[in-house]
Design a protein around this motif. Structure first.
Motif, PDB file in Angstrom:
ATOM      1  N   ARG A 114       0.831  -1.203   0.000  1.00  0.00           N
ATOM      2  CA  ARG A 114       0.000   0.000   0.000  1.00  0.00           C
ATOM      3  C   ARG A 114       0.865   1.253   0.000  1.00  0.00           C
ATOM      4  O   ARG A 114       0.565   2.225  -0.703  1.00  0.00           O
ATOM      5  N   VAL A 115       1.972   1.221   0.748  1.00  0.00           N
ATOM      6  CA  VAL A 115       2.845   2.393   0.814  1.00  0.00           C
ATOM      7  C   VAL A 115       3.487   2.664  -0.544  1.00  0.00           C
ATOM      8  O   VAL A 115       3.731   3.830  -0.909  1.00  0.00           O
ATOM      9  N   ASP A 116       3.762   1.601  -1.314  1.00  0.00           N
ATOM     10  CA  ASP A 116       4.329   1.784  -2.655  1.00  0.00           C
ATOM     11  C   ASP A 116       3.344   2.523  -3.554  1.00  0.00           C
ATOM     12  O   ASP A 116       3.724   3.442  -4.294  1.00  0.00           O
ATOM     13  N   LEU A 117       2.098   2.108  -3.493  1.00  0.00           N
ATOM     14  CA  LEU A 117       1.084   2.737  -4.336  1.00  0.00           C
ATOM     15  C   LEU A 117       0.865   4.193  -3.949  1.00  0.00           C
ATOM     16  O   LEU A 117       0.745   5.064  -4.817  1.00  0.00           O
ATOM     17  N   LEU A 118       0.835   4.472  -2.656  1.00  0.00           N
ATOM     18  CA  LEU A 118       0.652   5.852  -2.203  1.00  0.00           C
ATOM     19  C   LEU A 118       1.858   6.706  -2.567  1.00  0.00           C
ATOM     20  O   LEU A 118       1.713   7.868  -2.960  1.00  0.00           O
ATOM     21  N   ALA A 119       3.059   6.142  -2.427  1.00  0.00           N
ATOM     22  CA  ALA A 119       4.272   6.879  -2.779  1.00  0.00           C
ATOM     23  C   ALA A 119       4.308   7.182  -4.274  1.00  0.00           C
ATOM     24  O   ALA A 119       4.698   8.275  -4.694  1.00  0.00           O
ATOM     25  N   MET A 120       3.893   6.232  -5.091  1.00  0.00           N
ATOM     26  CA  MET A 120       3.857   6.451  -6.537  1.00  0.00           C
ATOM     27  C   MET A 120       2.832   7.523  -6.903  1.00  0.00           C
ATOM     28  O   MET A 120       3.091   8.369  -7.771  1.00  0.00           O
ATOM     29  N   LEU A 121       1.688   7.472  -6.253  1.00  0.00           N
ATOM     30  CA  LEU A 121       0.669   8.483  -6.498  1.00  0.00           C
ATOM     31  C   LEU A 121       1.205   9.872  -6.161  1.00  0.00           C
ATOM     32  O   LEU A 121       1.024  10.831  -6.921  1.00  0.00           O
ATOM     33  N   LEU A 122       1.907   9.960  -5.044  1.00  0.00           N
ATOM     34  CA  LEU A 122       2.496  11.231  -4.617  1.00  0.00           C
ATOM     35  C   LEU A 122       3.614  11.670  -5.565  1.00  0.00           C
ATOM     36  O   LEU A 122       3.664  12.827  -6.007  1.00  0.00           O
ATOM     37  N   GLY A 123       4.504  10.730  -5.904  1.00  0.00           N
ATOM     38  CA  GLY A 123       5.652  11.064  -6.741  1.00  0.00           C
ATOM     39  C   GLY A 123       5.277  11.434  -8.160  1.00  0.00           C
ATOM     40  O   GLY A 123       5.747  12.436  -8.705  1.00  0.00           O
ATOM     41  N   TYR A 124       4.417  10.635  -8.780  1.00  0.00           N
ATOM     42  CA  TYR A 124       4.013  10.945 -10.150  1.00  0.00           C
ATOM     43  C   TYR A 124       3.076  12.147 -10.199  1.00  0.00           C
ATOM     44  O   TYR A 124       2.991  12.838 -11.216  1.00  0.00           O
ATOM     45  N   GLY A 125       2.380  12.394  -9.086  1.00  0.00           N
ATOM     46  CA  GLY A 125       1.629  13.651  -8.987  1.00  0.00           C
ATOM     47  C   GLY A 125       2.574  14.842  -9.018  1.00  0.00           C
ATOM     48  O   GLY A 125       2.306  15.850  -9.678  1.00  0.00           O
ATOM     49  N   GLY A 126       3.704  14.712  -8.314  1.00  0.00           N
ATOM     50  CA  GLY A 126       4.726  15.755  -8.354  1.00  0.00           C
ATOM     51  C   GLY A 126       5.297  15.939  -9.747  1.00  0.00           C
ATOM     52  O   GLY A 126       5.549  17.066 -10.192  1.00  0.00           O
TER      53      GLY A 126
ATOM     54  N   ILE B 148       8.144  14.563  -5.134  1.00  0.00           N
ATOM     55  CA  ILE B 148       8.879  13.394  -5.620  1.00  0.00           C
ATOM     56  C   ILE B 148       9.862  12.893  -4.573  1.00  0.00           C
ATOM     57  O   ILE B 148       9.927  11.695  -4.269  1.00  0.00           O
ATOM     58  N   VAL B 149      10.645  13.817  -3.992  1.00  0.00           N
ATOM     59  CA  VAL B 149      11.632  13.427  -2.978  1.00  0.00           C
ATOM     60  C   VAL B 149      10.927  12.842  -1.761  1.00  0.00           C
ATOM     61  O   VAL B 149      11.364  11.835  -1.191  1.00  0.00           O
ATOM     62  N   LEU B 150       9.834  13.452  -1.336  1.00  0.00           N
ATOM     63  CA  LEU B 150       9.068  12.932  -0.205  1.00  0.00           C
ATOM     64  C   LEU B 150       8.585  11.517  -0.495  1.00  0.00           C
ATOM     65  O   LEU B 150       8.654  10.628   0.376  1.00  0.00           O
ATOM     66  N   ALA B 151       8.103  11.283  -1.709  1.00  0.00           N
ATOM     67  CA  ALA B 151       7.623   9.950  -2.080  1.00  0.00           C
ATOM     68  C   ALA B 151       8.748   8.923  -2.042  1.00  0.00           C
ATOM     69  O   ALA B 151       8.576   7.807  -1.534  1.00  0.00           O
ATOM     70  N   VAL B 152       9.911   9.292  -2.579  1.00  0.00           N
ATOM     71  CA  VAL B 152      11.049   8.363  -2.610  1.00  0.00           C
ATOM     72  C   VAL B 152      11.529   8.051  -1.197  1.00  0.00           C
ATOM     73  O   VAL B 152      11.788   6.887  -0.851  1.00  0.00           O
ATOM     74  N   VAL B 153      11.671   9.089  -0.359  1.00  0.00           N
ATOM     75  CA  VAL B 153      12.118   8.880   1.023  1.00  0.00           C
ATOM     76  C   VAL B 153      11.119   8.009   1.781  1.00  0.00           C
ATOM     77  O   VAL B 153      11.498   7.077   2.504  1.00  0.00           O
ATOM     78  N   TRP B 154       9.850   8.286   1.624  1.00  0.00           N
ATOM     79  CA  TRP B 154       8.793   7.517   2.296  1.00  0.00           C
ATOM     80  C   TRP B 154       8.852   6.052   1.878  1.00  0.00           C
ATOM     81  O   TRP B 154       8.806   5.144   2.714  1.00  0.00           O
ATOM     82  N   GLN B 155       8.994   5.828   0.585  1.00  0.00           N
ATOM     83  CA  GLN B 155       9.033   4.466   0.080  1.00  0.00           C
ATOM     84  C   GLN B 155      10.263   3.719   0.588  1.00  0.00           C
ATOM     85  O   GLN B 155      10.184   2.554   0.994  1.00  0.00           O
ATOM     86  N   GLN B 156      11.416   4.386   0.603  1.00  0.00           N
ATOM     87  CA  GLN B 156      12.646   3.732   1.040  1.00  0.00           C
ATOM     88  C   GLN B 156      12.619   3.418   2.534  1.00  0.00           C
ATOM     89  O   GLN B 156      13.068   2.359   2.967  1.00  0.00           O
ATOM     90  N   ARG B 157      12.112   4.337   3.335  1.00  0.00           N
ATOM     91  CA  ARG B 157      12.039   4.084   4.777  1.00  0.00           C
ATOM     92  C   ARG B 157      11.058   2.965   5.089  1.00  0.00           C
ATOM     93  O   ARG B 157      11.287   2.161   6.002  1.00  0.00           O
ATOM     94  N   ALA B 158       9.966   2.904   4.334  1.00  0.00           N
ATOM     95  CA  ALA B 158       9.011   1.819   4.532  1.00  0.00           C
ATOM     96  C   ALA B 158       9.634   0.474   4.176  1.00  0.00           C
ATOM     97  O   ALA B 158       9.419  -0.529   4.859  1.00  0.00           O
TER      98      ALA B 158
END
Length: 302
Positions: free
Chosen positions: A127-139, A282-292
């Motif tokens: 789920r975190v991957d999908l949310l991070a992608m939504l955030l990152g590609y939104g950016g 984008i950076v927030l999405a990548v950091v969030w995904q990596q920490r998860a």
């Protein structure tokens, strides 16, 4: 030196990040003097020389010969992806887009990597991957439209498509590169030894083999040294010297923002507010995904 030293790792890592932060500007300036194909061909030569020097310094030519004898087709395929196809697509994207857009869109490659891992590595999207992608590609959409989301007007639709396509190539390269058995420097040099002749062959076929201006050659040398060659060695040295690898690896998130500073002052390219907003997402999405990913329990050993 193989001793661990966090301060030494920090200096090496920060040096690599600072150099990587300049390459978007270097791409754009160099493309004013030569075509994307010419830039890649000449930069590939300089990079191959630097990587060869690195392999010589590490005394790993025997390892390189062994790897080539064992898996020539594997390295030919990797070389076709990087440097040949990846940089050709990326440079064309920079040729069509403002530097701030191209570099920010290219930064979504970490999100693309998670997508490719599903069919190629049989991994499941959380789920975190999908949310991070939504955030990152939104950016990415905010950057590409300069914040005009409702109108969906782009500076260059082909440029945006190429920038995003470059992330697919880069992610695919790293998934395949993870199967390389040689050391990082050896594997990368083999890729350039295979890929650079392909680029030169294509350049000769396209009739673009004329000698560039000295400004173009200087730009190609800079790109070859600091995007593809020396900076990789600095980053690898930082990872090896670090006592806390995660603290050094987080430095990479400074790069896209520092890049905007160089773009503004050296290219005289006004940075749109939407670029800061989109890049932050984008950076927030990548950091969030990596920490998860780091917080997930390790799989049991088979």
């Amino acid at each position: 030196m193989s001793e661990k030293s966090q301060s030494r790792a920090f200096v090496l890592g920060l040096s690599a990040v600072l150099l990587w932060s300049t390459v978007a500007t270097a791409f754009k300036l160099s493309l004013q003097q030569m075509s994307p194909l010419q830039l890649l061909a000449w930069a590939g030569l300089f990079s191959t020389g630097v990587l060869a020097a690195g392999v010589s310094w590490q005394q790993k030519w025997r390892e390189l010969a062994t790897q080539w004898r064992q898996r020539p087709l594997f390295y030919l395929g990797l070389g076709a992806l990087n440097p040949a196809l990846y940089y050709l697509v990326l440079f064309r994207a920079y040729d069509l887009l403002p530097a701030q857009q191209a570099q920010a869109l290219n930064y979504t490659w970490a999100l693309t990597l998670a997508l490719l891992a599903v069919p190629l590595l049989k991994q499941k999207l959380q789920r975190v991957d999908l949310l991070a992608m939504l955030l990152g590609y939104g950016g990415a959409l905010v950057i590409a439209t300069r914040g005009n989301l409702l109108t969906l007007e782009f500076d260059s639709v082909p440029g945006v498509a190429l920038a995003l396509f470059s992330t697919l190539i880069w992610a695919l390269y790293w998934i395949l590169n993870a199967r390389a058995e040689g050391s990082p420097a050896v594997s990368l040099l083999l890729c350039f030894l295979c890929g650079t002749p392909l680029v030169w062959g294509l350049m000769l076929w396209q009739g673009e083999s004329m000698l560039p201006s000295w400004q173009g050659l200087l730009g190609a040398a800079y790109v070859g040294l600091f995007e593809m060659g020396l900076t990789f060695m600095l980053w690898l040295g930082a990872m090896r010297a670090a006592t806390h690898v995660s603290r050094i690896s987080n430095l990479i998130f400074l790069s896209p923002f520092l890049s905007l500073v160089f773009i503004y002052f050296l290219l005289d390219e006004p940075v749109a507010p939407a670029t800061f907003i989109g890049l932050g997402l984008i950076v927030l999405a990548v950091v969030w995904q990596q920490r998860a990913a780091r917080s997930e329990p390790a799989p049991a050993a088979e």
